[in-house]
Design a protein around this motif. Structure first.
Motif, PDB file in Angstrom:
ATOM      1  N   UNK A 120      11.034 -22.090 -14.968  1.00 56.56           N
ATOM      2  CA  UNK A 120      10.591 -20.747 -15.348  1.00 56.56           C
ATOM      3  C   UNK A 120       9.589 -20.211 -14.330  1.00 56.56           C
ATOM      4  N   UNK A 121       8.676 -21.060 -13.884  1.00 52.97           N
ATOM      5  CA  UNK A 121       7.661 -20.627 -12.922  1.00 52.97           C
ATOM      6  C   UNK A 121       8.280 -20.121 -11.636  1.00 52.97           C
ATOM      7  N   UNK A 122       9.353 -20.761 -11.187  1.00 49.14           N
ATOM      8  CA  UNK A 122       9.961 -20.364  -9.905  1.00 49.14           C
ATOM      9  C   UNK A 122      11.144 -19.426 -10.088  1.00 49.14           C
ATOM     10  N   UNK A 123      11.386 -18.989 -11.314  1.00 47.33           N
ATOM     11  CA  UNK A 123      12.449 -18.020 -11.558  1.00 47.33           C
ATOM     12  C   UNK A 123      13.850 -18.573 -11.487  1.00 47.33           C
ATOM     13  N   UNK A 124      14.025 -19.838 -11.880  1.00 45.28           N
ATOM     14  CA  UNK A 124      15.353 -20.456 -11.830  1.00 45.28           C
ATOM     15  C   UNK A 124      15.817 -20.958 -13.196  1.00 45.28           C
ATOM     16  N   UNK A 125      15.275 -20.416 -14.264  1.00 39.92           N
ATOM     17  CA  UNK A 125      15.664 -20.879 -15.596  1.00 39.92           C
ATOM     18  C   UNK A 125      17.159 -20.740 -15.833  1.00 39.92           C
ATOM     19  N   UNK A 126      17.748 -19.682 -15.314  1.00 42.74           N
ATOM     20  CA  UNK A 126      19.177 -19.454 -15.535  1.00 42.74           C
ATOM     21  C   UNK A 126      20.060 -20.303 -14.624  1.00 42.74           C
ATOM     22  N   UNK A 127      19.447 -21.080 -13.724  1.00 42.12           N
ATOM     23  CA  UNK A 127      20.220 -21.946 -12.811  1.00 42.12           C
ATOM     24  C   UNK A 127      20.004 -23.412 -13.141  1.00 42.12           C
ATOM     25  N   UNK A 128      19.529 -23.682 -14.336  1.00 32.44           N
ATOM     26  CA  UNK A 128      19.168 -25.043 -14.739  1.00 32.44           C
ATOM     27  C   UNK A 128      20.305 -26.027 -14.536  1.00 32.44           C
ATOM     28  N   UNK A 129      21.509 -25.656 -14.916  1.00 32.94           N
ATOM     29  CA  UNK A 129      22.667 -26.558 -14.827  1.00 32.94           C
ATOM     30  C   UNK A 129      23.553 -26.249 -13.621  1.00 32.94           C
ATOM     31  N   UNK A 130      23.063 -25.425 -12.723  1.00 33.37           N
ATOM     32  CA  UNK A 130      23.864 -25.060 -11.549  1.00 33.37           C
ATOM     33  C   UNK A 130      23.845 -26.177 -10.513  1.00 33.37           C
ATOM     34  N   UNK A 131      25.001 -26.537  -9.955  1.00 35.88           N
ATOM     35  CA  UNK A 131      25.009 -27.501  -8.845  1.00 35.88           C
ATOM     36  C   UNK A 131      24.187 -26.949  -7.666  1.00 35.88           C
ATOM     37  N   UNK A 132      23.405 -27.807  -7.047  1.00 37.75           N
ATOM     38  CA  UNK A 132      22.542 -27.366  -5.956  1.00 37.75           C
ATOM     39  C   UNK A 132      23.353 -26.762  -4.811  1.00 37.75           C
ATOM     40  N   UNK A 133      24.564 -27.256  -4.609  1.00 41.29           N
ATOM     41  CA  UNK A 133      25.382 -26.743  -3.509  1.00 41.29           C
ATOM     42  C   UNK A 133      25.740 -25.270  -3.690  1.00 41.29           C
ATOM     43  N   UNK A 134      25.597 -24.734  -4.912  1.00 38.92           N
ATOM     44  CA  UNK A 134      25.918 -23.330  -5.169  1.00 38.92           C
ATOM     45  C   UNK A 134      24.707 -22.415  -5.008  1.00 38.92           C
ATOM     46  N   UNK A 135      23.527 -22.986  -4.763  1.00 38.74           N
ATOM     47  CA  UNK A 135      22.318 -22.185  -4.679  1.00 38.74           C
ATOM     48  C   UNK A 135      22.152 -21.563  -3.301  1.00 38.74           C
ATOM     49  N   UNK A 136      21.614 -20.353  -3.269  1.00 39.29           N
ATOM     50  CA  UNK A 136      21.311 -19.690  -2.000  1.00 39.29           C
ATOM     51  C   UNK A 136      20.130 -20.382  -1.328  1.00 39.29           C
ATOM     52  N   UNK A 137      19.885 -20.017  -0.060  1.00 39.46           N
ATOM     53  CA  UNK A 137      18.756 -20.602   0.665  1.00 39.46           C
ATOM     54  C   UNK A 137      17.437 -20.321  -0.056  1.00 39.46           C
ATOM     55  N   UNK A 138      17.275 -19.096  -0.536  1.00 40.77           N
ATOM     56  CA  UNK A 138      16.050 -18.764  -1.239  1.00 40.77           C
ATOM     57  C   UNK A 138      15.885 -19.550  -2.534  1.00 40.77           C
ATOM     58  N   UNK A 139      16.973 -19.739  -3.273  1.00 43.92           N
ATOM     59  CA  UNK A 139      16.927 -20.522  -4.507  1.00 43.92           C
ATOM     60  C   UNK A 139      16.622 -21.988  -4.218  1.00 43.92           C
ATOM     61  N   UNK A 140      17.195 -22.509  -3.147  1.00 46.29           N
ATOM     62  CA  UNK A 140      16.935 -23.901  -2.773  1.00 46.29           C
ATOM     63  C   UNK A 140      15.454 -24.091  -2.425  1.00 46.29           C
TER      64      UNK A 140
END
Length: 310
Positions: A120-140
């Motif tokens: 929640x602090x970093x704004x990724x609550x909705x990506x909790x179960x997302x595979x890391x390989x699908x994350x953008x550079x900023x999300x990573x």
């Protein structure tokens, strides 16, 4: 109260002195910019402060703990995000954080609560179960920052956190760092993107060739500008005509855009500035603002290092 105190901190690699007897104090609650050209010693200094690299001489106290005598206690005080950090692409964000939470030997009963909190602090609550390989550079980058927050450290050491991010992702990172600062974290950010640091940093230190060139507040860094005063003005009408008139004055140079305004360097005194303003008005130039402006971190940085370009 000081959270970081370095005492003649020095690191040599063979005949190369990477950090040269640095004495630095960082107060609790500061958002501290550590800037300098490539090879200035920023990363080496951060690694020593993080108790990951033993100094050749000198020492540092982090939260009262000596980096040489009590490195494990220092590790508990801080979160360190290096310039290049590893992510496991075949894991989800939650699995990645779970791995590190357990590796840190934190209370397993609070695992899910802490993971939800840092996401929640970093704004990724909705990506909790997302595979890391699908994350953008900023999300990573934000996921890496979430990992540093798991054990609720009071100090964050971030080495070039905006490196490789697009403008949108850099803006999101700035907002995140502002939020963490408001929550009471002390943050040390190493970066070469100087203009962006000015918006959210309270203090700045400049390193060059391993030596500390300057350390103080952002305001003090601006006022230390060695190249002369800057004046800022807002023009109603022809900016090109205004520029030509300003640069006819031998005391004026370095005309440049400054957001919706313009600025220029001026070596004259107050009377000379008043005379220049009168010339502009008498020439029919519409001026809605004309004032002295302190230099930016970028100006101070270039002036102190004696540079004209990055």
């Amino acid at each position: 109260m000081a959270l970081i105190e370095t005492h003649s901190l020095r690191r040599e690699f063979g005949d190369t002195v990477a950090v040269d007897d640095v004495k630095l104090t960082i107060e609790k609650g500061a958002v501290f910019a550590l800037v300098g050209p490539n090879g200035a010693g920023k990363t080496t200094l951060l690694r020593m402060i993080a108790a990951l690299l033993e100094p050749t001489a000198g020492t540092a106290l982090i939260g009262g703990f000596d980096i040489i005598e009590s490195p494990r206690l220092v590790h508990g005080c801080l979160g360190y995000l290096p310039d290049f950090f590893g992510l496991y692409d075949d894991l989800t964000a939650r699995e990645y954080l779970t791995y590190f939470y357990l590796a840190y030997r934190l209370n397993p009963d609070l695992l899910e609560q802490r993971i939800d909190s840092v996401l929640f602090q970093v704004g990724l609550s909705d990506r909790r179960e997302a595979p890391i390989e699908t994350l953008s550079r900023g999300m990573r980058q934000r996921l890496g920052l979430a990992r540093t927050l798991l054990h609720e450290p009071q100090l964050l050491l971030l080495d070039e956190p905006a490196s490789g991010l697009d403008p949108g992702a850099r803006h999101e990172l700035q907002e995140l760092l502002r939020s963490l600062a408001r929550s009471g974290k002390t943050i040390v950010v190493s970066s070469h993107i100087l203009a962006e640091l000015e918006d959210y940093c309270s203090h700045v230190a400049i390193l060059n060739r391993g030596r500390l060139v300057f350390s103080g507040t952002v305001k003090e860094a601006r006022l230390s500008l060695a190249k002369g005063k800057r004046y800022r003005l807002r023009v109603l009408g022809d900016a090109a005509k205004t520029r030509d008139l300003v640069l006819l004055d031998p005391s004026a140079k370095d005309w440049r855009p400054d957001g919706a305004e313009w600025s220029f360097e001026f070596s004259g005194d107050d009377a000379a500035a008043a005379s220049l303003l009168k010339v502009l008005v008498d020439s029919g130039v519409g001026i809605s603002m004309f004032c002295e402006a302190a230099g930016t971190i970028q100006d101070s940085y270039l002036a102190m290092l004696g540079r004209e370009t990055h």
